[in-house]
Design a protein around this motif. Structure first.
Motif, short mmCIF file in Angstrom:
data_model
loop_
_atom_site.label_atom_id
_atom_site.label_comp_id
_atom_site.label_asym_id
_atom_site.label_seq_id
_atom_site.Cartn_x
_atom_site.Cartn_y
_atom_site.Cartn_z
N ALA A 27 5.72 19.68 -10.68
CA ALA A 27 6.18 18.56 -10.02
C ALA A 27 5.28 17.22 -10.43
CB ALA A 27 5.99 18.79 -8.48
N LEU A 28 6.17 16.27 -10.70
CA LEU A 28 5.53 14.93 -10.94
C LEU A 28 5.84 14.13 -9.80
CD1 LEU A 28 4.54 12.61 -13.20
CD2 LEU A 28 7.00 12.09 -13.50
N VAL A 29 4.47 13.68 -9.17
CA VAL A 29 4.37 12.95 -7.93
C VAL A 29 3.90 11.49 -8.36
CG1 VAL A 29 3.22 12.91 -5.64
CG2 VAL A 29 3.75 15.24 -6.75
N VAL A 30 4.93 10.48 -7.93
CA VAL A 30 4.58 9.18 -7.88
C VAL A 30 4.33 8.46 -6.81
CG1 VAL A 30 5.68 7.03 -8.91
CG2 VAL A 30 6.25 9.24 -9.97
N CYS A 31 3.39 7.79 -6.70
CA CYS A 31 3.10 6.86 -5.46
C CYS A 31 3.84 5.65 -5.86
CB CYS A 31 1.67 6.73 -5.33
SG CYS A 31 0.50 8.02 -4.59
N THR A 32 4.85 5.34 -4.91
CA THR A 32 5.72 4.15 -4.87
C THR A 32 5.29 3.19 -3.75
OG1 THR A 32 7.48 4.90 -3.74
CG2 THR A 32 7.40 5.04 -6.18
N GLU A 33 5.78 1.92 -3.71
CA GLU A 33 5.45 0.91 -2.70
C GLU A 33 6.15 0.73 -1.52
OE1 GLU A 33 8.47 -1.33 -5.41
OE2 GLU A 33 7.03 0.65 -5.37
N ALA A 34 7.53 1.21 -1.53
CA ALA A 34 8.31 0.68 -0.44
C ALA A 34 9.42 1.75 -0.69
CB ALA A 34 8.76 -0.64 -0.22
N SER A 35 10.37 1.74 0.53
CA SER A 35 11.39 2.38 0.63
C SER A 35 12.65 1.70 -0.06
CB SER A 35 11.89 2.76 2.17
OG SER A 35 10.97 3.48 2.65
#
Length: 538
Positions: A27-35
């Motif tokens: 898996a590649l897990v990305v922390c994003t900022e908003a929906s």
């Protein structure tokens, strides 16, 4: 369906997902900022929606990953008529659509899907035109003014005919709102009495399919095993991990903490103040580069006193932009004066920011009949963007500056989706907004955000209508000589600066902390950020 019910229904329909231990390693897990504000990018102008669409959907053309060249995608090739009015596309054979709950495709992608996707936006009589939002901002501002028709020549050939030349059309077709949807899926959902399903449960041809979405929590994608890139050996456009997970984390400090701890492997839009700590972490690589962006305060000219140029100019002189750049951008931005950023051709370097001059601001307010100032609301952008790292802090600095000239600014903000919705409706008095270009041509943001037509559609947040400026943009879009186009964009920038159409902040540098086990991630400067072509070392 109301938005809260929509998200609840979508989460249930797609099902919650728990990855088995074996799959987590891939898996590649990305922390994003908003929906995302929409799952169908046809309705959106925001990167949060584009980032989802970049994985799930494809378009006729594409921008090379991490670059600016327009390359083939669902169209393998194209020809343009001598008069620039007819574009004939040869479509890629053997491309598969994803499956979804209640739908399994029975055929490959073909010309019918292109005709449906463009026709839905172009034709008010199309039964899907008013399904969902019904507001196709990108198409209406960039493509529709020159669009005449789209027709199927045969299963693998389509022709787009224009009423007048549109120089950046091939670039525009690469942007997420021009994604190709499944006509077969649309017909099946219409027959089932649930046509809105095509917008809430996406079915595309991209290298990842959407597995589940929980608003303000996670978005999960699964690699498509039979994606067309595998047959042609195009590793750069291929999903190289089995699972892709967006962990929605609004706080930039928390995103950085998660990438440091390994909870995510990529953290989007970090706080510039954390850059020294990022560089000091031996587990992280820091990717950095200039972006084509525009960050600004929109003075809503549909509301007094902002219809008076003297008031707008006064507030420009009253705002200490260098102090904002120091405190908010922390060395990653440069004061902006021109509406076209330095990263794009036609940038007018002769224009200079108005200096910080409270006394001149007071004089202009007196001239405008406001010697004692006035009271207003100032919207602070609620999420971290490359073009605005900390909206709340910037608003506080502006509030303090304006108080010195007698203007009381009351800071307001909303959840991101609500902020965008209210901004489109023109509810703000002064609002903080911004854009990043989705393709390497000056026309895009200028046409979508600063025309007289945009005042009516809601895309022109400032409500600024200068007919000469709009005419210059319109003419530039119809000619192919880049030098002549540049002259028109230069004139537009002069008028923008003269009228104080918006108060520009800074042109920013983008940087992203990436864990070192992540291979071949590239910051993508135009449109949504793709995560295909990226692998994770075991």
């Amino acid at each position: 369906m109301s938005r809260p019910l929509l998200h609840a229904a979508l989460a249930l329909s797609l099902g919650a997902v728990t990855l088995p231990a074996a799959a987590q390693a891939q898996a590649l897990v990305v922390c994003t900022e908003a929906s995302p504000d929409f799952l169908n990018p046809q309705f959106s102008s925001q990167n949060t929606a584009y980032d989802v669409a970049a994985q799930v959907y494809e378009r006729l053309t594409a921008t090379e990953r991490g670059g600016s060249q327009i390359i083939p995608s669902l169209a393998e090739s194209w020809t343009i008529s001598d008069d620039g009015l007819a574009y004939t596309f040869k479509l890629r054979k053997g491309v598969k659509f994803h499956s979804a709950k209640g739908f399994t495709p029975t055929r490959d992608f073909n010309a019918d899907d292109v005709v449906f996707s463009l026709g839905r936006m172009a034709d008010p009589a199309n039964p899907f035109n008013k399904v969902g939002s019904g507001n196709y901002q990108f198409f209406n501002e960039i493509v529709k003014p020159s669009f005449k028709s789209v027709e199927k020549i045969d299963d693998l050939t389509v022709r787009i005919t224009l009423s007048r030349p549109n120089s950046p059309l091939l670039s525009a077709l690469s942007v997420e709102p021009m994604s190709i949807l499944s006509a077969e899926y649309a017909a099946a959902m219409m027959k089932a009495g649930t046509p809105e399903q095509i917008d809430f449960q996406p079915v595309g041809t991209g290298p990842f399919s959407l597995l589940s979405y929980q608003k303000d929590a996670t978005i999960r994608f699964k690699a498509v095993p039979d994606h067309w890139t595998k047959a042609v050996g195009n590793k750069d456009r291929m999903a190289l991990v089995s699972d892709l997970i967006f962990v929605i984390t609004p706080d930039a400090a928390v995103r950085f903490a998660k990438v440091r701890s390994g909870e995510c492997q990529i953290a989007r839009y970090p706080n510039p103040g954390d850059l020294p700590a990022m560089k000091a972490d031996s587990n992280l690589s820091i990717l950095q580069g200039s972006i084509a962006d525009q960050s600004f305060l929109a003075f809503n000219e549909r509301k007094k006193p902002f219809d008076d140029q003297r008031v707008r100019e006064a507030l420009a002189y009253a705002t200490n932009i260098p102090a904002i750049i120091d405190a908010v951008y922390q060395g990653t931005g440069k004061a902006a004066a021109a509406a076209v950023p330095p990263a794009l051709w036609s940038h007018d370097e002769k224009l200079k920011p108005r200096p910080y001059d409270p006394e001149k601001a007071k004089a202009l307010l007196r001239e405008a009949g406001l010697p004692n100032g006035f009271e207003t609301t100032l919207w602070a952008i609620p999420v971290v963007r490359a073009y605005m790292p900390n909206g709340r802090r910037a608003a506080e600095l502006i509030q303090a500056d304006w108080a010195k000239v007698g203007v009381k600014a009351n800071i307001q903000t909303f959840e991101w989706g609500e902020y965008l919705k209210r901004g489109r409706a023109g509810e703000h008095e002064v609002g903080m907004f911004g854009y990043t270009w989705d393709y390497p041509d000056p026309s895009q943001i200028l046409l979508s955000g600063w025309t007289c037509a945009g005042v009516k559609s809601g895309s022109n947040r400032a409500g600024w209508c200068n007919q000469e400026a709009s005419d210059a943009l319109d003419k530039a879009n119809t000619i192919t000589d880049q030098a002549e186009r540049a002259k028109l964009y230069t004139r537009f920038q002069e008028l923008f600066h003269q009228d104080v159409a918006g108060l520009l902040f800074a042109n920013a540098q983008a940087f992203t902390p990436v864990r070192k086990e992540v291979k071949d991630y590239k910051i993508h400067f135009f449109g949504g950020q793709p995560f295909y072509g990226v692998s994770v070392a075991k």
